[in-house]
Write a protein that holds these residues in place. Structure first.
Motif, PDB file in Angstrom:
ATOM      1  N   GLY A 423       6.708  39.846 -28.761  1.00  0.00           N
ATOM      2  CA  GLY A 423       6.413  40.940 -29.677  1.00  0.00           C
ATOM      3  C   GLY A 423       5.166  40.677 -30.487  1.00  0.00           C
ATOM      4  N   ASN A 424       5.154  41.205 -31.720  1.00  0.00           N
ATOM      5  CA  ASN A 424       3.968  41.088 -32.561  1.00  0.00           C
ATOM      6  C   ASN A 424       3.582  39.646 -32.852  1.00  0.00           C
ATOM      7  OD1 ASN A 424       3.890  43.835 -32.630  1.00  0.00           O
ATOM      8  ND2 ASN A 424       4.341  44.051 -34.810  1.00  0.00           N
ATOM      9  N   SER A 425       4.571  38.765 -32.970  1.00  0.00           N
ATOM     10  CA  SER A 425       4.266  37.362 -33.279  1.00  0.00           C
ATOM     11  C   SER A 425       3.331  36.777 -32.226  1.00  0.00           C
ATOM     12  CB  SER A 425       5.554  36.537 -33.351  1.00  0.00           C
ATOM     13  OG  SER A 425       6.438  37.045 -34.335  1.00  0.00           O
ATOM     14  N   ALA A 426       3.628  37.052 -30.950  1.00  0.00           N
ATOM     15  CA  ALA A 426       2.774  36.546 -29.874  1.00  0.00           C
ATOM     16  C   ALA A 426       1.406  37.200 -29.918  1.00  0.00           C
ATOM     17  CB  ALA A 426       3.438  36.777 -28.519  1.00  0.00           C
ATOM     18  N   ALA A 427       1.355  38.507 -30.167  1.00  0.00           N
ATOM     19  CA  ALA A 427       0.068  39.204 -30.198  1.00  0.00           C
ATOM     20  C   ALA A 427      -0.833  38.643 -31.295  1.00  0.00           C
ATOM     21  CB  ALA A 427       0.296  40.699 -30.415  1.00  0.00           C
ATOM     22  N   TRP A 428      -0.296  38.465 -32.504  1.00  0.00           N
ATOM     23  CA  TRP A 428      -1.102  37.921 -33.601  1.00  0.00           C
ATOM     24  C   TRP A 428      -1.562  36.499 -33.284  1.00  0.00           C
ATOM     25  CZ3 TRP A 428      -2.943  41.527 -36.328  1.00  0.00           C
ATOM     26  CH2 TRP A 428      -2.182  42.598 -36.820  1.00  0.00           C
ATOM     27  N   ALA A 429      -0.653  35.669 -32.724  1.00  0.00           N
ATOM     28  CA  ALA A 429      -1.002  34.267 -32.460  1.00  0.00           C
ATOM     29  C   ALA A 429      -2.049  34.152 -31.358  1.00  0.00           C
ATOM     30  CB  ALA A 429       0.256  33.486 -32.087  1.00  0.00           C
ATOM     31  N   VAL A 430      -1.862  34.898 -30.276  1.00  0.00           N
ATOM     32  CA  VAL A 430      -2.810  34.816 -29.163  1.00  0.00           C
ATOM     33  C   VAL A 430      -4.211  35.210 -29.616  1.00  0.00           C
ATOM     34  CG1 VAL A 430      -3.445  35.946 -26.983  1.00  0.00           C
ATOM     35  CG2 VAL A 430      -1.119  35.085 -27.314  1.00  0.00           C
ATOM     36  N   HIS A 431      -4.298  36.205 -30.470  1.00  0.00           N
ATOM     37  CA  HIS A 431      -5.619  36.695 -30.864  1.00  0.00           C
ATOM     38  C   HIS A 431      -6.244  35.875 -31.993  1.00  0.00           C
ATOM     39  CE1 HIS A 431      -8.612  39.955 -30.663  1.00  0.00           C
ATOM     40  NE2 HIS A 431      -8.819  39.677 -31.940  1.00  0.00           N
ATOM     41  N   TYR A 432      -5.455  35.498 -32.994  1.00  0.00           N
ATOM     42  CA  TYR A 432      -6.047  34.963 -34.232  1.00  0.00           C
ATOM     43  C   TYR A 432      -5.807  33.477 -34.494  1.00  0.00           C
ATOM     44  CZ  TYR A 432      -7.147  39.733 -35.679  1.00  0.00           C
ATOM     45  OH  TYR A 432      -7.668  41.006 -35.749  1.00  0.00           O
ATOM     46  N   HIS A 530       4.794  50.271 -34.005  1.00  0.00           N
ATOM     47  CA  HIS A 530       3.387  50.567 -33.738  1.00  0.00           C
ATOM     48  C   HIS A 530       3.196  51.210 -32.373  1.00  0.00           C
ATOM     49  CE1 HIS A 530       1.776  48.828 -37.375  1.00  0.00           C
ATOM     50  NE2 HIS A 530       2.539  47.764 -37.210  1.00  0.00           N
ATOM     51  N   GLY A 531       4.054  50.843 -31.419  1.00  0.00           N
ATOM     52  CA  GLY A 531       3.979  51.487 -30.119  1.00  0.00           C
ATOM     53  C   GLY A 531       4.274  52.974 -30.205  1.00  0.00           C
ATOM     54  N   GLN A 532       5.273  53.338 -31.007  1.00  0.00           N
ATOM     55  CA  GLN A 532       5.585  54.756 -31.185  1.00  0.00           C
ATOM     56  C   GLN A 532       4.437  55.493 -31.867  1.00  0.00           C
ATOM     57  OE1 GLN A 532       9.237  54.493 -33.385  1.00  0.00           O
ATOM     58  NE2 GLN A 532      10.508  54.193 -31.554  1.00  0.00           N
ATOM     59  N   ARG A 533       3.840  54.863 -32.856  1.00  0.00           N
ATOM     60  CA  ARG A 533       2.733  55.504 -33.565  1.00  0.00           C
ATOM     61  C   ARG A 533       1.527  55.699 -32.651  1.00  0.00           C
ATOM     62  NH1 ARG A 533       2.572  52.424 -39.478  1.00  0.00           N
ATOM     63  NH2 ARG A 533       4.573  53.237 -40.271  1.00  0.00           N
ATOM     64  N   LEU A 534       1.198  54.643 -31.889  1.00  0.00           N
ATOM     65  CA  LEU A 534       0.034  54.735 -31.015  1.00  0.00           C
ATOM     66  C   LEU A 534       0.240  55.738 -29.883  1.00  0.00           C
ATOM     67  CD1 LEU A 534      -0.836  50.922 -30.793  1.00  0.00           C
ATOM     68  CD2 LEU A 534      -2.170  52.674 -31.979  1.00  0.00           C
ATOM     69  N   ALA A 535       1.501  55.928 -29.493  1.00  0.00           N
ATOM     70  CA  ALA A 535       1.790  56.857 -28.401  1.00  0.00           C
ATOM     71  C   ALA A 535       2.081  58.271 -28.882  1.00  0.00           C
ATOM     72  CB  ALA A 535       2.977  56.335 -27.599  1.00  0.00           C
ATOM     73  N   ILE A 590       4.847  40.275 -44.659  1.00  0.00           N
ATOM     74  CA  ILE A 590       3.553  40.665 -44.099  1.00  0.00           C
ATOM     75  C   ILE A 590       3.301  42.159 -44.294  1.00  0.00           C
ATOM     76  CG2 ILE A 590       3.598  38.826 -42.376  1.00  0.00           C
ATOM     77  CD1 ILE A 590       4.210  41.073 -40.288  1.00  0.00           C
ATOM     78  N   ASP A 591       2.053  42.526 -44.180  1.00  0.00           N
ATOM     79  CA  ASP A 591       1.647  43.931 -44.265  1.00  0.00           C
ATOM     80  C   ASP A 591       2.010  44.606 -42.947  1.00  0.00           C
ATOM     81  OD1 ASP A 591       0.437  46.382 -44.484  1.00  0.00           O
ATOM     82  OD2 ASP A 591      -1.511  45.612 -45.126  1.00  0.00           O
ATOM     83  N   GLY A 592       3.066  45.386 -42.964  1.00  0.00           N
ATOM     84  CA  GLY A 592       3.556  46.036 -41.763  1.00  0.00           C
ATOM     85  C   GLY A 592       2.679  47.157 -41.266  1.00  0.00           C
ATOM     86  N   GLU A 593       1.657  47.529 -42.032  1.00  0.00           N
ATOM     87  CA  GLU A 593       0.754  48.595 -41.588  1.00  0.00           C
ATOM     88  C   GLU A 593      -0.396  48.068 -40.742  1.00  0.00           C
ATOM     89  OE1 GLU A 593       1.498  51.880 -42.051  1.00  0.00           O
ATOM     90  OE2 GLU A 593       3.334  50.865 -42.678  1.00  0.00           O
ATOM     91  N   GLU A 594      -0.566  46.753 -40.704  1.00  0.00           N
ATOM     92  CA  GLU A 594      -1.598  46.177 -39.849  1.00  0.00           C
ATOM     93  C   GLU A 594      -1.175  46.328 -38.382  1.00  0.00           C
ATOM     94  OE1 GLU A 594      -4.699  44.612 -40.445  1.00  0.00           O
ATOM     95  OE2 GLU A 594      -4.432  45.686 -42.337  1.00  0.00           O
ATOM     96  N   VAL A 595      -2.038  46.890 -37.572  1.00  0.00           N
ATOM     97  CA  VAL A 595      -1.708  47.159 -36.169  1.00  0.00           C
ATOM     98  C   VAL A 595      -2.048  45.932 -35.334  1.00  0.00           C
ATOM     99  CG1 VAL A 595      -2.095  48.668 -34.187  1.00  0.00           C
ATOM    100  CG2 VAL A 595      -2.208  49.599 -36.517  1.00  0.00           C
TER     101      VAL A 595
END
Length: 609
Positions: A423-432, A530-535, A590-595
């Motif tokens: 989920g988001n944990s992996a996305a944030w870690a892989v990128h940042y 965020h998936g629902q929002r983006l879609a 955390i700031d839940g509005e950060e995509v």
């Protein structure tokens, strides 16, 4: 009784007869021969003889039992242990629901090629078909059929004489390429059956002496010919390159190339290397995608199976006729039919062949392979790679996930292992996430040939691709910490994942493991939201209750801290938290509005706008 008689009795040998060596003892002895230290599971009546054998083994200094809180957690622990050590991970469960609880963790190991031995129990074989408690043979709730699609080997042991052969076959299948779980289901009466003296035993220790997969030499020579004429080739490093990174860095330098990684390969490299262009795939960097869009004349991908997350959603920028695919698994090679060339073989051996073919290895000085830039220069280079560098230094409240990753990378000791949940944990870690100092162990500290292969599999960032179950990292962190208690572990997990599997933190507490559990708490299933929002989908089902995870940890006797701002984060003494004997939990608001960087996922779902 006088003192002389008492002393004579005390010095007399213990004549209590040893229990007869049974099938369960044979199984544990085989694990000892393989160098397995721990067996993860939950006890139950149908595997009681196996726990008896483990108790005897532990007293002799052999494999010992680690009791998880749920069998799913036991499978994740075995997964983490196998990934960190390169040895076999072992998990066990009783029959019926114990076995079915294992299946998600076993399926994850299967999809990620993690070598694992899975043992489940059965009621006595004479009771099959009679409605025995928790029967899970073909005449009950058929767990044998359930395990079949997610194991490399799957068999019921119906006679004790079968066990040596079936166990040997299971171990061979678990560790051959492609590796993965093997499952044996053993009735309780078979486990406790004494072994006949004339039973022929396989050489289980011989499994450690397996030769690496053969190298397709004609294909390796053809790749060397292509490299001679290539201009700045691109090397894509996957998770299967663990023991070949040093050779790969030589090849990058020798060919004047650049390298990128898959999301699960990032933890094998120095993310501040001047020739590194980032992660390609889920949570990846625009710089890696741009490098491939520039149409280099040659892309060499090693140690990856090109699943959705590792291939950028099967991007044609990668999967085209400029690709050369190197792997020791035919299963992986079959996923790149469009490639210009396939090179089958043990990846380290292939790289050594290429070095020999391209130039004498002595011309490449080891000191030049992993250059270290000035910290400020390295930081600037890495920040230029990420999407929103300004968020890395945001000191507001709630905490920006980007700032959290930057702080962890800068403040945790260099030997720290990070494991990021699905989920988001992996996305944030892989990128940042980018630790400051990723030097390799000095040559004198590396294990001798044939010993522990931890150097081969040492990976500072573990993420699970493909199957990717929530909560995997929570148990996996325990297995990683059990593998090497000298390396502290940071588990990055979301509040949704923690509510699923957070009870496994008590195993870390019981065993005094230095694991820092960092819960990204935004009161939501973040990727769903965020998936629902983006879609543009209906906003439904992502809300989670407000939970004080630090208070939950305190109730378990575990130190916990609520982190509401970047200042709270800055005030923490990370080396101290990671050096204490036992786990600590950070409840980070955390700031839940950060995509999160999840556009690739939206694209492959067909919902990107």
């Amino acid at each position: 009784m006088d003192s002389k008689t008492a002393l004579a009795l005390a010095l007399a040998p213990d004549l209590t007869p040893e229990p007869a060596r049974d099938a369960a003892d044979l199984l544990v002895e085989a694990l000892a021969a393989l160098g397995v230290e721990y067996v993860f599971g939950v006890p139950g009546g149908a595997i009681e003889p196996l726990y008896n054998a483990l108790a005897r083994s532990a007293r002799r200094g052999g494999p010992q039992a680690v009791v998880a809180r749920n069998e799913q957690g036991a499978a994740y622990m075995a997964d983490g242990y196998a990934r960190e050590t390169g040895r076999l991970g072992v998990c066990i469960a009783t029959s019926g629901p114990g076995a079915t609880n294992l299946i998600t963790g076993v399926a994850c190991a299967y999809d990620n090629n993690v070598p694992m031995l899975v043992i489940t129990g059965q009621p006595p074989i004479k009771n099959f078909g009679k409605g025995a408690l928790q029967e899970s043979s073909c005449t009950g709730i058929n767990t044998m059929a359930m395990f079949r699609p997610c194991t490399r080997y799957n068999s019921l042991v119906s006679h004790a004489e079968q066990l040596p052969t079936k166990l040997f076959n299971a171990l061979m299948q678990a560790q051959r390429a492609p590796s993965g779980p093997s499952h044996l289901s053993i009735p309780v009466d078979i486990l406790r059956q004494p072994l006949p003296d004339d039973l022929e035993m396989p050489d289980f220790g011989g499994l450690l002496r397996r030769a690496p997969a053969l190298v397709d030499l004609p294909a390796a020579r053809e790749l060397a010919r292509l490299l001679f004429s290539a201009r700045q080739p691109v090397w894509l490093i996957g998770d299967g390159c663990g023991d070949a990174v040093s050779e790969l860095m030589q090849l990058v330098q020798r060919t004047d190339g650049h390298f990128i990684t898959t999301p699960d390969g990032k933890g094998l490299v120095n993310p501040r290397h001047p020739r590194y262009r980032g992660v390609f795939g889920f949570g990846g960097h625009g710089s890696a995608a741009a490098l491939l869009r520039d149409e280099p004349d040659l892309v060499i991908a090693l140690g990856t199976g090109f699943g959705e997350f590792n291939s950028g959603g099967w991007s044609t920028a990668l999967l085209n006729s400029r690709l050369v695919h190197v792997d020791d698994s035919d299963e992986n090679l079959m996923r790149s039919p469009m490639a210009r060339l396939h090179v089958r073989g043990h990846i380290k051996s292939v790289c050594e062949q290429l070095i020999a073919l391209l130039a004498p290895a002595r011309q490449v000085q080891d000191a030049q392979l992993l250059p270290f830039l000035h910290p400020q220069v390295a930081r600037q280079a890495y920040e230029a790679m990420v999407d929103h560098p300004q968020a890395l230094r945001d000191n507001g409240a709630p905490v920006k996930p980007q700032c959290l990753m930057a702080t962890l990378g800068e403040r945790c000791p260099p030997q720290t292992r990070f494991v990021a949940d699905a989920g988001n944990s992996a996305a944030w870690a892989v990128h940042y996430l980018a630790p400051q100092d990723r030097r390799r162990a000095p040559a004198g500290d590396r294990p001798a040939a044939g010993q522990d292969r931890r150097q081969r599999n040492a990976n500072w960032l573990r993420v699970t691709m493909d199957f990717a179950p929530m909560g995997w990292a929570i148990g996996s962190a325990v297995g990683i910490a059990m593998a090497d208690s000298r390396c502290p572990v940071v588990c990055l997990t979301g509040d949704g994942s923690y509510l699923m599997n957070g009870q496994e933190i008590t195993v870390a507490a019981e065993l005094g493991l230095p694991v820092l559990y960092v819960v990204l708490n935004d009161g939501a299933l973040g990727m769903v939201k965020h998936g629902q929002r983006l879609a543009g989908a209906e906003p439904i089902g992502f809300q989670l209750p407000k939970v004080d995870f630090a208070a939950m940890a305190a109730a378990m006797g575990i130190p916990g801290h609520v982190v509401r701002s970047a200042q709270d984060l800055e005030a923490l003494d990370f080396p101290a938290l990671l050096s204490r004997r036992g786990p600590t939990l950070l409840d980070v608001r955390i700031d839940g509005e950060e995509v999160p960087p999840m556009n690739l996922r939206m694209k492959t779902l067909g919902t990107a706008r």
